[in-house]
Design a protein around this motif. Structure first.
Motif, PDB file in Angstrom:
ATOM      1  N   THR A  21      65.757  23.361 -15.651  1.00 34.81           N
ATOM      2  CA  THR A  21      65.434  23.220 -14.125  1.00 34.81           C
ATOM      3  C   THR A  21      65.833  24.420 -13.112  1.00 34.81           C
ATOM      4  O   THR A  21      64.935  25.043 -12.635  1.00 34.81           O
ATOM      5  CB  THR A  21      66.236  21.802 -13.363  1.00 34.81           C
ATOM      6  N   SER A  25      62.928  26.435 -11.418  1.00 35.73           N
ATOM      7  CA  SER A  25      63.158  26.292  -9.820  1.00 35.73           C
ATOM      8  C   SER A  25      64.045  26.951  -9.263  1.00 35.73           C
ATOM      9  O   SER A  25      64.228  26.608  -7.846  1.00 35.73           O
ATOM     10  CB  SER A  25      63.127  24.481  -9.672  1.00 35.73           C
ATOM     11  N   SER A  28      68.553  26.443  -6.114  1.00 32.35           N
ATOM     12  CA  SER A  28      68.238  25.736  -4.725  1.00 32.35           C
ATOM     13  C   SER A  28      67.301  24.771  -5.062  1.00 32.35           C
ATOM     14  O   SER A  28      67.196  23.623  -4.190  1.00 32.35           O
ATOM     15  CB  SER A  28      67.610  26.711  -3.571  1.00 32.35           C
ATOM     16  N   GLY A  29      66.386  24.788  -6.158  1.00 35.00           N
ATOM     17  CA  GLY A  29      65.646  23.541  -6.473  1.00 35.00           C
ATOM     18  C   GLY A  29      65.940  22.741  -7.367  1.00 35.00           C
ATOM     19  O   GLY A  29      65.241  21.785  -8.022  1.00 35.00           O
ATOM     20  N   THR A  30      67.390  22.866  -7.724  1.00 39.62           N
ATOM     21  CA  THR A  30      67.771  22.040  -8.760  1.00 39.62           C
ATOM     22  C   THR A  30      68.672  20.943  -8.039  1.00 39.62           C
ATOM     23  O   THR A  30      69.652  21.471  -7.524  1.00 39.62           O
ATOM     24  CB  THR A  30      68.688  22.797  -9.991  1.00 39.62           C
ATOM     25  N   THR A  31      68.284  19.813  -8.033  1.00 40.28           N
ATOM     26  CA  THR A  31      68.925  18.470  -7.667  1.00 40.28           C
ATOM     27  C   THR A  31      69.128  17.530  -8.654  1.00 40.28           C
ATOM     28  O   THR A  31      68.722  17.509  -9.839  1.00 40.28           O
ATOM     29  CB  THR A  31      68.299  18.117  -6.533  1.00 40.28           C
ATOM     30  N   THR A  34      65.746  16.276  -9.564  1.00 36.64           N
ATOM     31  CA  THR A  34      64.886  17.101 -10.344  1.00 36.64           C
ATOM     32  C   THR A  34      65.232  17.076 -11.717  1.00 36.64           C
ATOM     33  O   THR A  34      64.548  17.204 -12.549  1.00 36.64           O
ATOM     34  CB  THR A  34      64.631  18.506  -9.727  1.00 36.64           C
TER      35      THR A  34
END
Length: 203
Positions: A21, A25, A28-31, A34
């Motif tokens: 991830t 991404s 910042s796009g890794t949650t 996700t």
């Protein structure tokens, strides 16, 4: 009841999903959501194992650091029992495929940035820095005076980090051969200079 070993398998699955991830991404796009989606499990399970995003990144970096430690031990044990070979083994471990594949490189970069803000990650970074320095000092001290070995270890550690960072930020496949050649030339320069100095003194 969960199956024996299921916890370790699940954690490994989620760490791999985190690496992928971050690769796709960014941090910042890794949650949790996700990562859970990529691993095809519920967000609640990710939260159960890691608590939150910080815990997830910490666990992922501990995994990467463990791979680095294992690569270092494996290569040092396989090397000839003399300083030059052992130093080259340490260098090679830092450019091992486990450390220079794209997902891991992007995760390392994210880790370094976050370690300036997260105390737990900063401690991990310090442990890694001290471990590399200690390993290099231990080998240089077999060939150089104590003060010189410390300077040599500091210089080689900086070169390893610099070569890795430059390679990681090119956007191209990591040129392992070039990095090894430069770092090993530095080792040879230091050790050969010491050998020549000893020869002059004994002449």
């Amino acid at each position: 009841m969960p199956k024996i070993g299921m916890r370790d398998l699940r954690r490994a699955q989620l760490i791999d999903a985190t690496l992928q991830t971050i690769d796709q991404s960014g941090l910042s796009g890794t949650t949790l959501a996700t990562v859970a989606q990529r691993a095809n499990i519920s967000t609640g399970i990710v939260s159960h194992y890691f608590g939150g995003k910080d815990g997830l990144l910490e666990a992922t970096m501990r995994h990467v650091l463990r791979d680095l430690w294992e690569a270092t031990m494996r290569r040092r044990l396989a090397a000839k029992p003399e300083p030059r070979a052992r130093l080259r083994a340490i260098v090679a471990a830092n450019f091992d495929v486990s450390q220079v594949n794209t997902p891991v490189m992007k995760t390392w970069l994210a880790f370094w940035a976050e370690s300036m803000h997260q105390p737990t990650l900063r401690r991990l970074q310090r442990v890694n820095t001290r471990r590399l320095y200690s390993n290099l000092c231990a080998e240089f001290e077999k060939a150089l005076p104590r003060a010189a070995s410390r300077r040599a270890a500091t210089g080689l550690a900086a070169m390893i980090d610099g070569l890795w960072l430059r390679g990681a930020t090119t956007g191209e496949p990591f040129d392992t051969k070039a990095a090894l050649r430069l770092a090993n030339d530095y080792i040879d320069l230091l050790l050969d200079a010491r050998a020549k100095a000893r020869t002059r003194k004994s002449a």
